[in-house]
Design a protein around this motif. Structure first.
Motif, mmCIF file in Angstrom:
data_model
loop_
_atom_site.group_PDB
_atom_site.id
_atom_site.type_symbol
_atom_site.label_atom_id
_atom_site.label_comp_id
_atom_site.label_asym_id
_atom_site.label_seq_id
_atom_site.Cartn_x
_atom_site.Cartn_y
_atom_site.Cartn_z
ATOM 1 N N GLY A 123 -23.018 65.558 66.328
ATOM 2 C CA GLY A 123 -22.409 65.321 67.639
ATOM 3 C C GLY A 123 -20.951 65.750 67.615
ATOM 4 O O GLY A 123 -20.630 66.852 67.164
ATOM 5 N N PRO A 124 -20.024 64.890 68.060
ATOM 6 C CA PRO A 124 -18.609 65.232 68.064
ATOM 7 C C PRO A 124 -17.904 64.940 66.742
ATOM 8 O O PRO A 124 -16.681 65.039 66.649
ATOM 9 C CB PRO A 124 -18.050 64.332 69.168
ATOM 10 N N LEU A 125 -18.680 64.572 65.716
ATOM 11 C CA LEU A 125 -18.124 64.125 64.441
ATOM 12 C C LEU A 125 -18.218 65.222 63.385
ATOM 13 O O LEU A 125 -19.250 65.885 63.253
ATOM 14 C CB LEU A 125 -18.875 62.887 63.942
ATOM 15 N N THR A 126 -17.152 65.367 62.606
ATOM 16 C CA THR A 126 -17.182 66.220 61.425
ATOM 17 C C THR A 126 -17.377 65.332 60.202
ATOM 18 O O THR A 126 -16.623 64.370 60.012
ATOM 19 C CB THR A 126 -15.875 67.015 61.276
ATOM 20 N N VAL A 127 -18.388 65.626 59.400
ATOM 21 C CA VAL A 127 -18.725 64.794 58.244
ATOM 22 C C VAL A 127 -18.608 65.631 56.982
ATOM 23 O O VAL A 127 -19.297 66.646 56.818
ATOM 24 C CB VAL A 127 -20.152 64.220 58.365
ATOM 25 N N ASP A 128 -17.740 65.203 56.075
ATOM 26 C CA ASP A 128 -17.618 65.814 54.750
ATOM 27 C C ASP A 128 -18.254 64.882 53.736
ATOM 28 O O ASP A 128 -18.093 63.656 53.808
ATOM 29 C CB ASP A 128 -16.145 66.049 54.396
ATOM 30 N N THR A 129 -18.974 65.449 52.779
ATOM 31 C CA THR A 129 -19.697 64.639 51.807
ATOM 32 C C THR A 129 -19.314 64.996 50.376
ATOM 33 O O THR A 129 -18.887 66.118 50.087
ATOM 34 C CB THR A 129 -21.220 64.821 51.956
ATOM 35 N N GLN A 130 -19.489 64.023 49.505
ATOM 36 C CA GLN A 130 -19.249 64.210 48.074
ATOM 37 C C GLN A 130 -20.213 63.320 47.299
ATOM 38 O O GLN A 130 -20.316 62.127 47.588
ATOM 39 C CB GLN A 130 -17.804 63.830 47.719
ATOM 40 N N PRO A 131 -20.946 63.867 46.336
ATOM 41 C CA PRO A 131 -21.808 63.001 45.529
ATOM 42 C C PRO A 131 -20.979 62.064 44.667
ATOM 43 O O PRO A 131 -19.987 62.483 44.048
ATOM 44 C CB PRO A 131 -22.616 63.990 44.674
ATOM 45 N N LEU A 132 -21.358 60.783 44.651
ATOM 46 C CA LEU A 132 -20.670 59.787 43.837
ATOM 47 C C LEU A 132 -21.696 59.064 42.973
ATOM 48 O O LEU A 132 -22.844 58.885 43.371
ATOM 49 C CB LEU A 132 -19.942 58.780 44.730
ATOM 50 N N PRO A 133 -21.303 58.615 41.769
ATOM 51 C CA PRO A 133 -22.259 58.042 40.818
ATOM 52 C C PRO A 133 -22.931 56.776 41.335
ATOM 53 O O PRO A 133 -22.274 55.851 41.810
ATOM 54 C CB PRO A 133 -21.387 57.730 39.593
ATOM 55 N N HIS A 134 -24.251 56.736 41.240
ATOM 56 C CA HIS A 134 -25.039 55.559 41.591
ATOM 57 C C HIS A 134 -26.401 55.698 40.915
ATOM 58 O O HIS A 134 -26.687 56.712 40.262
ATOM 59 C CB HIS A 134 -25.172 55.432 43.112
ATOM 60 N N PHE A 135 -27.251 54.687 41.062
ATOM 61 C CA PHE A 135 -28.573 54.743 40.456
ATOM 62 C C PHE A 135 -29.438 55.818 41.106
ATOM 63 O O PHE A 135 -30.356 56.336 40.481
ATOM 64 C CB PHE A 135 -29.269 53.381 40.590
ATOM 65 N N ARG A 185 -25.390 46.132 33.372
ATOM 66 C CA ARG A 185 -26.374 47.046 33.969
ATOM 67 C C ARG A 185 -25.823 47.792 35.182
ATOM 68 O O ARG A 185 -26.393 48.810 35.604
ATOM 69 C CB ARG A 185 -27.635 46.272 34.371
ATOM 70 N N MET A 186 -24.728 47.309 35.767
ATOM 71 C CA MET A 186 -24.159 47.957 36.943
ATOM 72 C C MET A 186 -23.025 48.919 36.613
ATOM 73 O O MET A 186 -22.638 49.724 37.466
ATOM 74 C CB MET A 186 -23.630 46.900 37.924
ATOM 75 N N VAL A 187 -22.496 48.830 35.420
ATOM 76 C CA VAL A 187 -21.315 49.628 35.056
ATOM 77 C C VAL A 187 -21.621 51.119 35.203
ATOM 78 O O VAL A 187 -22.644 51.617 34.737
ATOM 79 C CB VAL A 187 -20.867 49.303 33.626
ATOM 80 N N GLY A 188 -20.732 51.820 35.893
ATOM 81 C CA GLY A 188 -20.887 53.245 36.111
ATOM 82 C C GLY A 188 -21.636 53.603 37.373
ATOM 83 O O GLY A 188 -21.614 54.766 37.796
ATOM 84 N N ASN A 189 -22.306 52.617 37.975
ATOM 85 C CA ASN A 189 -23.106 52.892 39.162
ATOM 86 C C ASN A 189 -22.691 52.075 40.387
ATOM 87 O O ASN A 189 -23.107 52.382 41.502
ATOM 88 C CB ASN A 189 -24.579 52.641 38.871
ATOM 89 N N LEU A 190 -21.934 51.022 40.169
ATOM 90 C CA LEU A 190 -21.390 50.209 41.249
ATOM 91 C C LEU A 190 -19.936 49.904 40.933
ATOM 92 O O LEU A 190 -19.425 50.311 39.885
ATOM 93 C CB LEU A 190 -22.204 48.928 41.427
ATOM 94 N N GLY A 191 -19.268 49.176 41.825
ATOM 95 C CA GLY A 191 -17.856 48.931 41.601
ATOM 96 C C GLY A 191 -17.432 47.537 42.002
ATOM 97 O O GLY A 191 -18.240 46.699 42.403
ATOM 98 N N THR A 192 -16.144 47.296 41.902
ATOM 99 C CA THR A 192 -15.555 45.997 42.173
ATOM 100 C C THR A 192 -14.517 46.104 43.296
ATOM 101 O O THR A 192 -14.112 47.196 43.700
ATOM 102 C CB THR A 192 -14.853 45.452 40.925
ATOM 103 N N ALA A 193 -14.079 44.949 43.755
ATOM 104 C CA ALA A 193 -12.997 44.928 44.730
ATOM 105 C C ALA A 193 -11.711 45.496 44.131
ATOM 106 O O ALA A 193 -10.927 46.152 44.827
ATOM 107 C CB ALA A 193 -12.776 43.502 45.224
ATOM 108 N N LEU A 194 -11.511 45.249 42.850
ATOM 109 C CA LEU A 194 -10.353 45.831 42.178
ATOM 110 C C LEU A 194 -10.434 47.356 42.204
ATOM 111 O O LEU A 194 -9.447 48.039 42.499
ATOM 112 C CB LEU A 194 -10.280 45.326 40.737
ATOM 113 N N ASP A 195 -11.625 47.910 41.912
ATOM 114 C CA ASP A 195 -11.811 49.361 41.996
ATOM 115 C C ASP A 195 -11.514 49.863 43.407
ATOM 116 O O ASP A 195 -10.885 50.915 43.584
ATOM 117 C CB ASP A 195 -13.261 49.738 41.657
ATOM 118 N N ALA A 196 -11.971 49.124 44.399
ATOM 119 C CA ALA A 196 -11.752 49.527 45.789
ATOM 120 C C ALA A 196 -10.268 49.553 46.123
ATOM 121 O O ALA A 196 -9.787 50.464 46.805
ATOM 122 C CB ALA A 196 -12.491 48.585 46.727
ATOM 123 N N GLY A 197 -9.526 48.547 45.649
ATOM 124 C CA GLY A 197 -8.089 48.532 45.868
ATOM 125 C C GLY A 197 -7.394 49.702 45.202
ATOM 126 O O GLY A 197 -6.488 50.324 45.784
#
Length: 246
Positions: A123-135, A185-197
C-alpha cells in the motif's frame, strides 16, 4: 501513521491479553502485523475483518500468526472480497493455512514471500527487511510512510545487527522476553529488555516499546532493565496502547 497494540505477550496468551499483534493504519490503509494467539477479538475492537488491507508476519511461530486463521475464515465465510495479501518469510504460513481444506479459504488470500533482506511496498508503506537470529527464519522490519518510521524486531537474538536498519526510527518495537537473563535454551534466538535498551541506544531510536514479555512477567522490572541502557521513552506493549506519528 498510527500503531495500536492488540496483544504483547510472548509464547502463549494471558487471561486479559493476547500474544504479538499490531495494527498499523496510514492514509486509510490498514496493515495487520503478527496476528498471534488471542489477538483476533482485539482486532475486531478496532476494525472490521473487511477493513484489513494486508498482513505482515515476521515468522511462523503461532504466537505471531495463529489468529490469521480466524481472520481468513471470517472473510471467506462472510463474502469479504479477496484475496488478502499475506507477506511472510517463505513457508512461514504453511501450517496455519493448512488448518482448513483448501476449498474453505479458496480465494481469501494470496501469499507473498518476504525478501530477506530486501525492500517492498505494501500500500502506501515502504517496508525494509533484515533476517535476524531466531529458531525459525525471522524478519526484522522497518516500515516508513509519511516521513515517519517504525522498526520492529519480530523475535530475535543478536539484536545489535538490527541497529543500522533501525537507525533513527521514531518508534522501535523490540522483543524483550525476559528482563536481563535468558534461559540457556533461548540464548542466541531471543532477547531481553536490557538487549532492547541497548539496541534502542545504538539505533538512536526516539521511543522504545518492549513487547513479547514472558507471561506473568513484571512490566516494571522490564522497564527498569531497559532503562539501564536507554534514556529515552520506554513503554511496555499492552492491548490498546497507541502511538501516532502526528
Amino acid at each position: 501513521m498510527r500503531i495500536t497494540v492488540l496483544g504483547g505477550v510472548g509464547a502463549f496468551p494471558e487471561r486479559e491479553r493476547g500474544c504479538s499483534g499490531y495494527l498499523l493504519r496510514h492514509e486509510g490503509f490498514t496493515l495487520l502485523i503478527d496476528p498471534g494467539y488471542a489477538t483476533h477479538q482485539a482486532l475486531l475492537g478496532h476494525v472490521g475483518v473487511g477493513d484489513v488491507d494486508a498482513v505482515l508476519v515476521t515468522h511462523g511461530h503461532p504466537d505471531h500468526c495463529a489468529d490469521l486463521h480466524p481472520l481468513l475464515r471470517t472473510r471467506a465465510m462472510t463474502g469479504v472480497p479477496g484475496p488478502l495479501p499475506l507477506h511472510a518469510p517463505a513457508g512461514a504460513l504453511d501450517a496455519v493455512l493448512a488448518l482448513d481444506a483448501p476449498a474453505t479459504l479458496a480465494g481469501a488470500y494470496q501469499v507473498h514471500d518476504l525478501p530477506m533482506p530486501g525492500r517492498l511496498t505494501i500500500g502506501p508503506l515502504t517496508v525494509d527487511t533484515q533476517p535476524l537470529p531466531h529458531f525459525l527464519p525471522n524478519a526484522g522490519v522497518r516500515i516508513t510512510a509519511g516521513g515517519a518510521s517504525v522498526a520492529y524486531t519480530g523475535d530475535a537474538g543478536g539484536k545489535a545487527a538490527f541497529a543500522e536498519l533501525a537507525g533513527g526510527a521514531d518508534l522501535l518495537i523490540a522483543e524483550a522476553t525476559h528482563a536481563t537473563e535468558l534461559p540457556p535454551r533461548m540464548v542466541g534466538n531471543l532477547g531481553t529488555a536490557l538487549d532492547a535498551g541497548e539496541l534502542a541506544t545504538r539505533a538512536a531510536a526516539k521511543a522504545l516499546w518492549l513487547t513479547h514479555l514472558w507471561p506473568g512477567s513484571d512490566p516494571a522490572t522490564h522497564r527498569t532493565a531497559a532503562a539501564t541502557a536507554y534514556d529515552g521513552s520506554i513503554t511496555v506493549a499492552v492491548p490498546g496502547l497507541e502511538w501516532d506519528a502526528s
